[in-house]
Design an enzyme around this catalytic site. Structure first.
Site, mmCIF file in Angstrom:
data_model
loop_
_atom_site.group_PDB
_atom_site.id
_atom_site.type_symbol
_atom_site.label_atom_id
_atom_site.label_comp_id
_atom_site.label_asym_id
_atom_site.label_seq_id
_atom_site.Cartn_x
_atom_site.Cartn_y
_atom_site.Cartn_z
ATOM 1 N N ASP A 184 86.392 41.778 74.056
ATOM 2 C CA ASP A 184 87.076 40.480 74.100
ATOM 3 C C ASP A 184 87.295 40.022 75.532
ATOM 4 O O ASP A 184 87.337 38.823 75.808
ATOM 5 C CB ASP A 184 88.457 40.584 73.423
ATOM 6 N N GLN A 223 93.007 43.436 65.238
ATOM 7 C CA GLN A 223 92.401 42.290 64.561
ATOM 8 C C GLN A 223 93.430 41.574 63.694
ATOM 9 O O GLN A 223 93.464 40.338 63.654
ATOM 10 C CB GLN A 223 91.224 42.753 63.698
ATOM 11 N N HIS A 252 95.424 38.534 64.766
ATOM 12 C CA HIS A 252 94.926 37.150 64.769
ATOM 13 C C HIS A 252 95.428 36.345 63.574
ATOM 14 O O HIS A 252 95.180 35.145 63.497
ATOM 15 C CB HIS A 252 93.390 37.135 64.784
ATOM 16 N N HIS A 295 47.196 8.292 62.581
ATOM 17 C CA HIS A 295 47.201 9.502 63.412
ATOM 18 C C HIS A 295 45.764 9.897 63.775
ATOM 19 O O HIS A 295 45.473 10.286 64.900
ATOM 20 C CB HIS A 295 47.854 10.668 62.663
ATOM 21 N N GLU A 352 81.524 39.895 62.324
ATOM 22 C CA GLU A 352 81.547 39.385 63.705
ATOM 23 C C GLU A 352 81.612 40.550 64.697
ATOM 24 O O GLU A 352 80.785 40.663 65.589
ATOM 25 C CB GLU A 352 82.765 38.468 63.865
ATOM 26 N N HIS A 353 82.629 41.406 64.531
ATOM 27 C CA HIS A 353 82.778 42.595 65.378
ATOM 28 C C HIS A 353 82.549 43.833 64.526
ATOM 29 O O HIS A 353 83.085 43.923 63.426
ATOM 30 C CB HIS A 353 84.191 42.695 65.959
#
Lengths: 321, 321
Positions: free
Chosen positions: A250, A148, A151, A309, A216-217
């Site tokens: 991934d 990770q 990134h 209406h 996220e993960h």
């Protein structure tokens, strides 16, 4: 009276595939494959050229594999604009929805055009959280955290554990793997930024921490793993057990890697075929059906002060000469 | 290897119910009922007080009926902020998703907090489109157009037809109903703004016009109505036949009246229970499963230059002393 929810695939979808310094054919596939499954008519992809003005061959190969209809060689806000508003001179119509992650400029542009077309989620930096105890292998966990960190320094990589001995073992292993790593400079800068190991009092606290953070993960490698997994309610993609590294998801587990970030996993899931169509409400009402609900409609319209209406129902039952 | 998509209802949802000059208990119900069906834990509602600082009794009755957990008496951007960030002093936690229509300030605030929490759609003015031919009753159609005009001058009310004689009859009838209408001033101002009747060459052109416009509400009263309905792919809520006025769907048909506006019906449908939960991807991968996809993961990671991603798989198969 009958109400139908009719599923209709979108006519045109735009998929942003980030690039520039590197190419991500996997992101193109994650955005286009569910579009094809859903039956979307036209798929437009936008991705920037590299510094030499060329396009990565693997990316183009992936685009061909899923029969992308239009490929716009542009990145950033201008690519989002081109897809949202169309390129009339080139015969490219505006898309109905934009999907796919991008840098902060891409995300800002997507929020700007939201309303002109639909969008998926505002993407923030990627995150991984590993919940592990002494039954996990420090070598695996360290490798997952480093993958990770690759990134970049904005991407949080957190270990949550209640086992201090295990935490220390992961720390040692991180140092060892870092020394031998291919992209050591990036990894070191990433790891230097912010807390990496979160020591919690116990299993319950770990579950609470995960659900509040909504990563996220999320990798879970603990004793009685299914009991823990059942209590985890906020995460984009869950990786269970010692042989489920995030990188499997991934690329090849069959899951989608376009996921909610920044806590949005509290409310949203992964990109999926549902994002490529919509339900149209179809109401078929007979005279008898309308008569049956007439009182309800007229009462509420009256209470809300929407007299026209109410009239729209009344005129349908009035005798006329 | 196994992938589960686990449905999880949201823990906390915020529902904005517009108000101020009037109260809309129906909007509160449209936002809260699907939350209760989905099994949401805590439902927070925000709605402004009236000019005297009071709250409409029908609105409060509706809130009680669906057992709203927290009622915040505030409107506008501050109400959106209160729900998105929570009110810690009062023990109100941030919501996971915000839903419900509002004025332009509410919509702007929702886009501002998107990312902090999920949101539904940016709401624009309400719209109605009626597609009708000579088989329709001009009295019904005029009443339906006026009921939309009641929402104010920003709310488009369009008749699409290929029958000039019918169009003229609707125009006459509009004048007649307007003269007798309860809220004549508002209706006249609304109708003065923009085209009301769109004459198209024929049935196919009408279908094309509808699909390009993607109206929020679409009433269809034509010969061979199901043939036409089958070809209409962009609309939020469809009302089929002479006894299906929009106001039936607003209040009592069982459909949801929180709908995509401004062309968003190209990509989205009505608010529904799906908006009150999310799918969590759960991946369970064995050693054999990872071995089976190992080559794919490593090849793509290598192609994308993400070497630590590749390493996270490799370390799991390396022999160690």
């Amino acid at each position: 009276m009958e109400i139908e929810r009719r599923w209709a695939p979108l006519a045109r979808v735009g998929v942003y595939a980030p690039g520039g310094s590197a190419a991500y054919p996997s992101s193109l596939l994650m955005g286009v494959v569910p579009a094809r499954v859903a039956g979307v008519g036209t798929v437009v992809v936008a991705s920037p050229a590299d510094a030499e003005g060329g396009l990565n061959q693997t990316l183009l190969g992936a685009a061909a594999l899923v029969a992308v209809d239009v490929f716009i060689v542009a990145g950033g806000a201008q690519a989002i604009g081109a897809m949202a508003y169309g390129l009339p001179v080139l015969g490219v119509a505006p898309v109905d929805r934009l999907v796919g992650p991008g840098n902060p400029w891409v995300t800002a542009a997507k929020l700007e055009v939201f309303g002109e077309c639909g969008i998926d989620l505002p993407a923030g930096p990627s995150e991984v959280m590993v919940v592990a105890d002494g039954t996990a292998d420090p070598v695996h966990v360290a490798a997952d955290l480093l993958s990770q960190a690759e990134h970049g320094p904005d991407s949080p990589a957190l270990l949550v554990t209640w086992d201090a001995v295990f935490a220390a073992a992961v720390e040692v292993e991180l140092g060892r793997q870092l020394a031998a790593a291919a992209r050591r400079d990036i990894l070191e800068r990433s790891l230097a930024k912010g807390a990496l190991i979160v020591l919690v009092p116990g299993r319950d606290a770990a579950v609470g921490f995960v659900n509040a953070y909504a990563p996220e993960h999320l990798s879970v490698v603990v004793d009685d793993v299914e009991e823990a997994v059942a209590r985890l309610s906020n995460a984009g993609s869950l990786f269970v057990g010692p042989y489920a590294p995030e990188s499997a998801g991934d690329y090849a587990s069959g899951a989608n890697h376009v996921l909610p970030t920044g806590g949005l996993a509290r409310s949203c899931g992964a990109l999926s075929t549902e994002d490529y169509g919509k339900f149209i409400q179809v109401q078929r009402i007979s005279r008898e059906g309308l008569a049956a609900i007439r009182d309800s409609v007229e009462s509420i319209a009256q209470a809300e002060g929407l007299i026209a209406h109410k009239r729209a129902v009344e005129v349908r039952f009035e005798a006329r000469p």
